[in-house]
Design a protein around this motif. Structure first.
Motif, PDB file in Angstrom:
ATOM      1  N   ARG A 428      -2.459  -5.600  -7.397  1.00 17.13           N
ATOM      2  CA  ARG A 428      -2.520  -7.062  -7.454  1.00 17.13           C
ATOM      3  C   ARG A 428      -1.210  -7.615  -6.902  1.00 17.13           C
ATOM      4  O   ARG A 428      -0.221  -6.882  -6.801  1.00 17.13           O
ATOM      5  CB  ARG A 428      -2.761  -7.546  -8.888  1.00 17.13           C
ATOM      6  CG  ARG A 428      -1.826  -6.966  -9.923  1.00 17.13           C
ATOM      7  CD  ARG A 428      -2.135  -7.539 -11.305  1.00 17.13           C
ATOM      8  NE  ARG A 428      -3.493  -7.296 -11.699  1.00 17.13           N
ATOM      9  CZ  ARG A 428      -3.901  -6.199 -12.349  1.00 17.13           C
ATOM     10  NH1 ARG A 428      -3.031  -5.238 -12.634  1.00 17.13           N
ATOM     11  NH2 ARG A 428      -5.148  -6.048 -12.698  1.00 17.13           N
ATOM     12  N   ASN A 432       1.442 -13.995  -9.995  1.00 17.78           N
ATOM     13  CA  ASN A 432       0.098 -14.383 -10.414  1.00 17.78           C
ATOM     14  C   ASN A 432      -0.144 -15.862 -10.143  1.00 17.78           C
ATOM     15  O   ASN A 432       0.723 -16.576  -9.613  1.00 17.78           O
ATOM     16  CB  ASN A 432      -0.136 -14.036 -11.888  1.00 17.78           C
ATOM     17  CG  ASN A 432       0.830 -14.766 -12.827  1.00 17.78           C
ATOM     18  OD1 ASN A 432       1.262 -15.892 -12.543  1.00 17.78           O
ATOM     19  ND2 ASN A 432       1.172 -14.130 -13.942  1.00 17.78           N
ATOM     20  N   GLY A 433      -1.315 -16.345 -10.522  1.00 15.77           N
ATOM     21  CA  GLY A 433      -1.665 -17.732 -10.238  1.00 15.77           C
ATOM     22  C   GLY A 433      -0.730 -18.730 -10.878  1.00 15.77           C
ATOM     23  O   GLY A 433      -0.376 -19.758 -10.259  1.00 15.77           O
ATOM     24  N   ILE A 436       2.456 -18.914  -8.882  1.00 10.93           N
ATOM     25  CA  ILE A 436       2.265 -19.640  -7.626  1.00 10.93           C
ATOM     26  C   ILE A 436       2.308 -21.144  -7.867  1.00 10.93           C
ATOM     27  O   ILE A 436       2.979 -21.899  -7.136  1.00 10.93           O
ATOM     28  CB  ILE A 436       0.935 -19.220  -6.980  1.00 10.93           C
ATOM     29  CG1 ILE A 436       1.024 -17.763  -6.500  1.00 10.93           C
ATOM     30  CG2 ILE A 436       0.565 -20.146  -5.812  1.00 10.93           C
ATOM     31  CD1 ILE A 436      -0.310 -17.173  -6.085  1.00 10.93           C
ATOM     32  N   TYR A 452      -2.736 -16.631  -3.296  1.00 13.39           N
ATOM     33  CA  TYR A 452      -2.900 -15.355  -4.009  1.00 13.39           C
ATOM     34  C   TYR A 452      -3.400 -14.272  -3.056  1.00 13.39           C
ATOM     35  O   TYR A 452      -2.896 -13.146  -3.043  1.00 13.39           O
ATOM     36  CB  TYR A 452      -3.878 -15.561  -5.163  1.00 13.39           C
ATOM     37  CG  TYR A 452      -4.053 -14.362  -6.063  1.00 13.39           C
ATOM     38  CD1 TYR A 452      -3.277 -14.221  -7.216  1.00 13.39           C
ATOM     39  CD2 TYR A 452      -4.997 -13.374  -5.783  1.00 13.39           C
ATOM     40  CE1 TYR A 452      -3.431 -13.116  -8.048  1.00 13.39           C
ATOM     41  CE2 TYR A 452      -5.155 -12.268  -6.608  1.00 13.39           C
ATOM     42  CZ  TYR A 452      -4.371 -12.152  -7.740  1.00 13.39           C
ATOM     43  OH  TYR A 452      -4.533 -11.068  -8.562  1.00 13.39           O
TER      44      TYR A 452
END
Length: 503
Positions: A428, A432-433, A436, A452
């Motif tokens: 990944r 992460n979101g 961001i 992402y």
């Protein structure tokens, strides 16, 4: 032939086998006595008797009785540990009973006959009152033997014991009458040939060929279940070959006989049909933990796209460009028609899509990025993909086979090293979101998903980044692709005409 006269013909080996069957089934007498007190008969029958004589009896036991299903329910409900009625419409009551250290699964079926009419997909069930009449309606003579309880009399009116010794499949009556009663028996013949290593009698194979179109009235679910048992058997090649030779495969799995591509003196290429059967057998040899339906189906079907993609090149070679893509679509369509569960269909199709990916590895020039993508795309199917890819080498050229094996050894070693370094199983992005949105000062929306995915591509290309490098990469992407169409403040951005939002 009466039950008693059949018992008189029983030899010492078979007597010991029946005795052993009853010894490992201590609950049989108890159950039979309950039926007798209620005024009914009970007999161990069919596959249970056959498997006992073959020395392979398990914990699944089949009984037959003159009691009707509702009477059976009354008898077993106070005796069994669990009872189910899923097959009661066809005269079968199922139950579970623990005896000693073993759990037994029992099916108790009322004497019956089954027959299809020309337009029906469901058998018509008629109950009978005679064990001998019930046995004559069984599929094969080796399944038309019984042990009448509690007297323990061996009943074999159709020579099943002799057929068992000869390892041959015959029907109690004419095969035409048997297959007319239930066309699925034609698939069962192929399945038993594969499971038991039996030969199908000539007249039975002739009837299968002549009546192959009758399989069309059987439901997809019943066909699928029979195919699964065949594919999961010890010798699936034997059963598949019989289906192809009789024309039944054309009706239930036409992609397999279509693999028999013609060859001529100018355009020589590998026999794809025989190759696929060999791949199936080689995949079986690599299984770990028992038969694997997904792996075996993928092995059998991995090249079904070749007939549709075959091209004769100017230099005399034969090509099958993108056959893995075409084959995956064909496999999905066939498995949907056969009502396979979604997860099995998904996994088989994915393995077919990926089965050629390794051949781009060549002599080992893949970048770390390519290895990461290989692992990411295979996901939880990676071990199966390893087995399928290795099985797909059927060349008789030992040097070529050894070179391919060494190349794949090298790929697996690289995967193992990268896994130790980078947790490849759960690749990944480094942000992460939430990271961001915080860094870019934007709210939820499609831009977060786009960022992402960009960071995931960077992760696959470059491997893990530290926090500072990941933030720098995100800001660089935002400057080039995000800030010009978005508004960093408040999480809003203006969509230009024609833009498509994709999450």
């Amino acid at each position: 032939m009466s039950p008693r006269s059949a018992a008189a013909d029983l030899g010492p080996v078979q007597r010991r086998a029946v005795t052993e069957l009853l010894r490992v089934s201590p609950l049989a007498d108890d159950l039979a006595e309950r039926f007798e007190r209620a005024g009914f008969s009970l007999a161990l029958v069919g596959g249970s008797v056959r498997d006992a004589l073959l020395g392979r009896l398990g914990n699944d036991l089949d009984f037959t009785t003159d009691a009707r299903p509702q009477d059976v329910l009354k008898i077993v409900r106070s005796w069994a540990d669990a009872v189910w009625e899923v097959g009661i419409a066809f005269g079968t009551v199922g139950c579970r009973k623990r005896a000693g250290e073993r759990d037994f699964q029992l099916e108790i079926t009322t004497y019956r006959s089954e027959a299809y009419d020309r337009d029906s997909r469901k058998p018509e069930v008629a109950y009978g009152d005679s064990l001998l009449d019930d046995l004559v309606r069984r599929d094969f003579s080796v399944n038309a033997m019984a042990v009448a309880l509690p007297r323990k009399e061996f009943v074999d009116p159709h020579g099943g014991l002799a057929d068992l010794a000869r390892r041959v499949l015959r029907t109690p009556g004419t095969p035409e009458a048997s297959f007319s009663d239930d066309p699925l028996r034609m698939l069962r013949a192929a399945r038993f040939a594969a499971q038991l290593d039996f030969t199908v009698a000539d007249e039975v194979q002739a009837a299968m060929t002549a009546m192959a179109d009758r399989i069309d009235i059987v439901s997809a679910e019943r066909v699928r279940d029979e195919l699964n048992k065949l594919v999961l058997s010890d010798r699936p090649r034997r059963g598949i070959t019989l289906l192809v030779e009789t024309g039944l495969a054309e009706r239930v799995l036409p992609e397999v006989p279509a693999l028999r591509l013609e060859r001529d003196e100018h355009h020589r290429h590998k026999d794809v049909y025989e190759h696929s059967l060999t791949v199936l057998e080689q995949a079986m040899a690599l299984e770990d933990g028992g038969p694997d339906l997904v792996l075996r189906l993928a092995a059998l079907l991995h090249d079904i796209g070749k007939p549709r993609t075959r091209r004769f090149e100017k230099d005399g070679r034969v090509s099958f460009h993108h056959h893995e893509v075409v084959g995956a679509k064909m496999a999905r369509q066939r498995m949907l028609k056969l009502k396979y569960p979604n997860e099995i269909t998904r996994d088989v199709v994915r393995l077919i899509e990926l089965h050629l990916r390794f051949h781009g590895y060549g002599t080992g020039e893949w970048t770390d990025s390519a290895v990461r993508r290989y692992v990411r795309d295979a996901g939880p199917l990676l071990d199966r993909l390893h087995r399928l890819t290795r099985s797909d080498c059927t060349t008789r050229n030992k040097r070529k086979a050894q070179a391919l094996s060494r190349a794949y050894d090298g790929l697996e070693e690289r995967i193992a090293r990268l896994k130790e370094q980078e947790e490849l199983d759960s690749i990944r992005p480094d942000l992460n979101g939430n990271d961001i949105m915080r860094i870019l000062d934007i709210g939820p929306g499609p831009r977060v998903g786009q960022a992402y995915r960009h960071l995931l591509e960077v992760r696959l290309e470059q491997g893990p980044l530290d926090q500072e490098a990941a933030v720098e990469e995100l800001q660089k992407w935002w400057a080039e692709h995000g800030a010009d169409t978005g508004n960093a403040g408040g999480g809003r951005f203006r969509r230009r005409p024609g833009d498509r939002e994709t999450l």
